[in-house]
Motif scaffolding. Structure first.
Motif, short mmCIF file in Angstrom:
data_model
loop_
_atom_site.label_atom_id
_atom_site.label_comp_id
_atom_site.label_asym_id
_atom_site.label_seq_id
_atom_site.Cartn_x
_atom_site.Cartn_y
_atom_site.Cartn_z
N UNK A 96 0.91 -1.16 0.04
CA UNK A 96 0.05 0.05 0.13
C UNK A 96 0.95 1.32 0.09
N UNK A 97 0.12 2.26 0.12
CA UNK A 97 0.82 3.59 0.35
C UNK A 97 0.74 4.43 1.67
N UNK A 98 1.79 5.14 2.03
CA UNK A 98 1.88 5.79 3.36
C UNK A 98 0.33 6.30 3.81
N UNK A 99 -0.13 6.37 5.00
CA UNK A 99 -1.49 6.76 5.41
C UNK A 99 -1.08 7.73 6.71
N UNK A 100 -1.57 8.88 6.65
CA UNK A 100 -1.42 9.68 7.68
C UNK A 100 -2.01 9.26 8.93
N UNK A 102 3.10 25.49 5.17
CA UNK A 102 3.15 25.97 6.38
C UNK A 102 3.11 24.87 7.69
N UNK A 103 3.82 24.96 8.45
CA UNK A 103 3.84 24.30 9.70
C UNK A 103 3.83 22.55 9.31
N UNK A 104 4.22 22.12 8.07
CA UNK A 104 4.10 20.70 7.77
C UNK A 104 2.75 20.21 7.72
N UNK A 105 2.01 20.44 7.11
CA UNK A 105 0.47 19.93 6.63
C UNK A 105 0.61 18.23 6.47
N UNK A 106 -0.13 17.65 6.94
CA UNK A 106 -0.09 16.25 6.49
C UNK A 106 -0.13 16.09 5.19
N UNK A 107 0.43 15.03 4.65
CA UNK A 107 0.52 14.48 3.32
C UNK A 107 -0.52 13.39 3.09
N UNK A 108 -1.02 13.67 1.67
CA UNK A 108 -2.00 12.55 1.49
C UNK A 108 -1.41 11.80 0.25
N UNK A 109 -1.13 10.45 0.21
CA UNK A 109 -0.53 10.02 -0.84
C UNK A 109 -1.29 9.20 -1.72
N UNK A 110 -0.93 9.30 -3.05
CA UNK A 110 -1.54 8.37 -4.01
C UNK A 110 -1.14 6.71 -3.89
N UNK A 111 -1.84 6.27 -4.81
CA UNK A 111 -1.40 4.63 -4.65
C UNK A 111 -0.08 4.33 -5.44
N UNK A 112 0.34 5.47 -6.11
CA UNK A 112 1.92 5.24 -6.70
C UNK A 112 1.65 4.73 -8.06
N UNK A 113 2.92 4.97 -8.58
CA UNK A 113 3.33 4.11 -9.89
C UNK A 113 4.49 3.31 -9.75
N UNK A 114 4.45 1.94 -10.20
CA UNK A 114 5.32 0.81 -10.10
C UNK A 114 6.20 0.93 -11.49
N UNK A 115 7.19 1.30 -11.60
CA UNK A 115 8.12 1.52 -12.63
C UNK A 115 9.08 0.57 -12.76
#
Lengths: 110, 114
Positions: free
Chosen positions: A41-45, B98-111
């Protein structure tokens, strides 16, 4: 950017045992974030800690931010198989955005 | 609310070719990050874009490049592919730097580079 050191790299536990991962910095952190990545999976906050000495709980997960804001920990009580994955801490607010630790891989043996 | 979307899901290239990976952030997010995650390893920071500008780049060679479009979507280009470029490429977006907002990740690309 400034590094965050995370230990241990791997942790094997029996299902039902507790688990703790630690995140340490040589400099004061403005905030610390925790993420979970399931296998495939991917990282989840999960959570963000901002205040010195802050403690936050999410069900069986307890997150702490040190008094000096240089370290943090994630503790899981009575692990379950659904807890399997890699837990990352990340320091935020720096000029280079979010810096991740190398993660702790949690492996649970039934 | 739609999450971060990445395309393609999988990409197979041969050594020396070029790869283009795409990312659409969550609506309203202006910051986009790219990370490389080799199998079983941590998140290696590649690039950070905010408001169309490159804010920072990680310790990667110049053949890794990208851009952010006016609609805040982003593209990662990898030229002269090498076998060790095989990895999961993750894009993440956040509301603000600002302040390091949480990151929301995608599912990614497998290369995969062969």
């Amino acid at each position: 950017g400034q590094q965050v050191m995370q230990i241990p790299q791997y942790q094997h536990v029996q299902e039902g045992e507790d688990f703790t991962t630690y995140c340490n910095s040589s400099t004061t952190l403005s905030n610390i974030q925790w993420y979970k990545q399931r296998p495939g999976g991917h990282p989840v906050f999960l959570i963000q800690l901002v205040k010195s000495g802050e403690v936050k709980k999410q069900k069986r997960l307890t997150f702490q931010f040190g008094e000096a804001k240089k370290n943090s920990s994630l503790h899981i009580t009575a692990t379950q198989t659904t807890d399997v994955g890699t837990y990352f801490c990340a320091r935020g607010g720096g000029a280079d955005g979010l810096t991740f630790g190398k993660g702790t891989h949690l492996i649970i043996q039934p | 609310e739609a999450g971060v979307t990445q395309s393609p899901t999988h990409l197979i290239k041969t050594r020396g070719q070029q790869a283009t990976l795409r990312c659409s952030p969550i609506s309203g997010h202006t910051s986009v990050y790219w990370y490389q995650q080799a199998l079983g390893l941590g998140l290696q920071f590649l690039l950070w874009y905010d408001e169309g500008e490159e804010r920072n780049r990680g310790n990667f060679p110049p053949r890794f490049s990208g851009r952010q479009f006016p609609n805040y979507s982003s593209e990662l280009n990898v030229n002269a592919l090498e076998l060790e470029d095989s990895a999961l490429y993750l894009c993440a977006s956040s509301l603000s730097t600002q302040g390091g907002s949480p990151l929301h990740f995608g599912n990614g690309t497998r290369l995969t580079v062969t």
